[in-house]
Design an enzyme around this catalytic site. Sequence first.
Site, mmCIF file in Angstrom:
data_model
loop_
_atom_site.group_PDB
_atom_site.id
_atom_site.type_symbol
_atom_site.label_atom_id
_atom_site.label_comp_id
_atom_site.label_asym_id
_atom_site.label_seq_id
_atom_site.Cartn_x
_atom_site.Cartn_y
_atom_site.Cartn_z
ATOM 1 N N VAL A 65 23.053 14.711 -28.601
ATOM 2 C CA VAL A 65 24.023 14.826 -29.700
ATOM 3 C C VAL A 65 23.667 16.002 -30.610
ATOM 4 O O VAL A 65 24.514 16.849 -30.918
ATOM 5 C CB VAL A 65 24.086 13.521 -30.533
ATOM 6 N N GLY A 75 18.588 16.530 -29.373
ATOM 7 C CA GLY A 75 18.832 16.000 -28.038
ATOM 8 C C GLY A 75 20.286 16.163 -27.641
ATOM 9 O O GLY A 75 20.947 17.144 -27.991
ATOM 10 N N GLY A 118 16.389 16.114 -34.806
ATOM 11 C CA GLY A 118 16.624 15.698 -33.415
ATOM 12 C C GLY A 118 17.653 16.577 -32.742
ATOM 13 O O GLY A 118 18.804 16.641 -33.168
ATOM 14 N N LYS A 133 27.159 -5.826 -25.714
ATOM 15 C CA LYS A 133 26.121 -4.891 -25.306
ATOM 16 C C LYS A 133 25.276 -5.593 -24.243
ATOM 17 O O LYS A 133 25.235 -6.822 -24.194
ATOM 18 C CB LYS A 133 25.243 -4.548 -26.525
#
Length: 366
Positions: free
Chosen positions: A181, A179, A177, A80
């Site tokens: 996804v 958003g 949520g 990452k």
Amino acid sequence: MTVFSAQSFAHHDEVTFVHDARTGLKAIIAIHDTTLGPALGGCRMWPYESDGQALDDVLRLSRGMTYKAAMAGLNFGGGKSVVIGDSRADKSEALLRRFGRFVDTFQGRYIVAEDVGMSVGDMDIVRQETPYVAGVGGGAGDPSPATAWGVYHGIRAAVRHRFQRHDLSGVTVAVQGLGHVGGHLCAHLANDGANLIVADIDDEAIASVREEFGAAVVSCDGIYECDAEVFAPCALGAVLNDQTIPRLQARVVAGSANNQLAEARHGKALADIGVLYAPDYVINAGGLIHVSYEVAYRGGHFDHDVAMAHVARLHDRLLDLFTRAEAEAIPTNTMADRIAWERLEQVRAARGRRGEGYGRSMALTP
Ligand code: NAD
């Protein structure tokens, strides 16, 4: 700032820092493990309050990628990167190109994709300086639809295991949520006849889901104890903790958010009260699976349908995980870590030497 003694510095292969005064780039690339293949993982741009916070985040996230790829059955390692800065104010073409040069120095041992604060367009710029980038325009692009597709199949698997139900018709899912996804997920769930209860801090996101799918709306705090069979956290981390777990009405927790458990012990706390938890890094691997097809078949044809069919197999992977966890009477998050670790150990054993990294034949060429 501590590095080697940091708690999150757990068996990382390599951690590299760059500071470029001319472009303002301050970034860290962490490669956790390359047993299964080159490290594949997104770049997050975030205005970290301290360098230590950025380091901690990149170490934690890169380790998570090793487990995520191993569990998804991919031949990629875990890595990452983070860029320290405000993505709205500090991002420039020069900074992104300089970051691309940084990625290029790893010569394919690390492959970058987008994450929070980075877009498909940004990856297209990074691509000008290095071929070791995925999720570009014309390739896999935005990972969110694939992530949502995987979460949807994961919810189906969890509902089947917990309630012996083979479809979602009439099942109530509370989505936290709405958003990238959460929005796609609501569409899949509604399409299957599920009832939706939703919460978000963004009124516009709520209005569109209410209008399109007839979702019921609750407050951000009320979502934990609403009357639903499934709770799908798709916003923040650490939402499963000492305060929220006793309030949960749902008997299944299955959503996209990363690091949902405040601490690993909360996996046991959920199991103890009869809540089936779909481990986050297993159920949210759809985006990684999807983008891995772009990398694996680079230069060739990226087949979106084949990649999405692989994502849908998260259903069977989770069913197997739930069954094994139940048989051994251990929490599902512990079972997931065990399965991932076993795969890594088996591959290491096959090579005869621990930590040797992926075979030469797997090295990616531009
Ligand atoms: P996003 O930023 O597009 O959406 C997050 C949504 O959560 C936003 O609508 C935001 O308003 C809402 N939100 C913020 N605080 C909230 C609160 N307290 N209560 C309710 N809603 C709140 O992010 P996303 O890309 O949809 O990702 C959602 C989660 O899934 C994140 O944790 C992310 O790390 C994880 N994830 C995403 C992907 C992907 O492909 N995008 C892949 C793996 C994991």
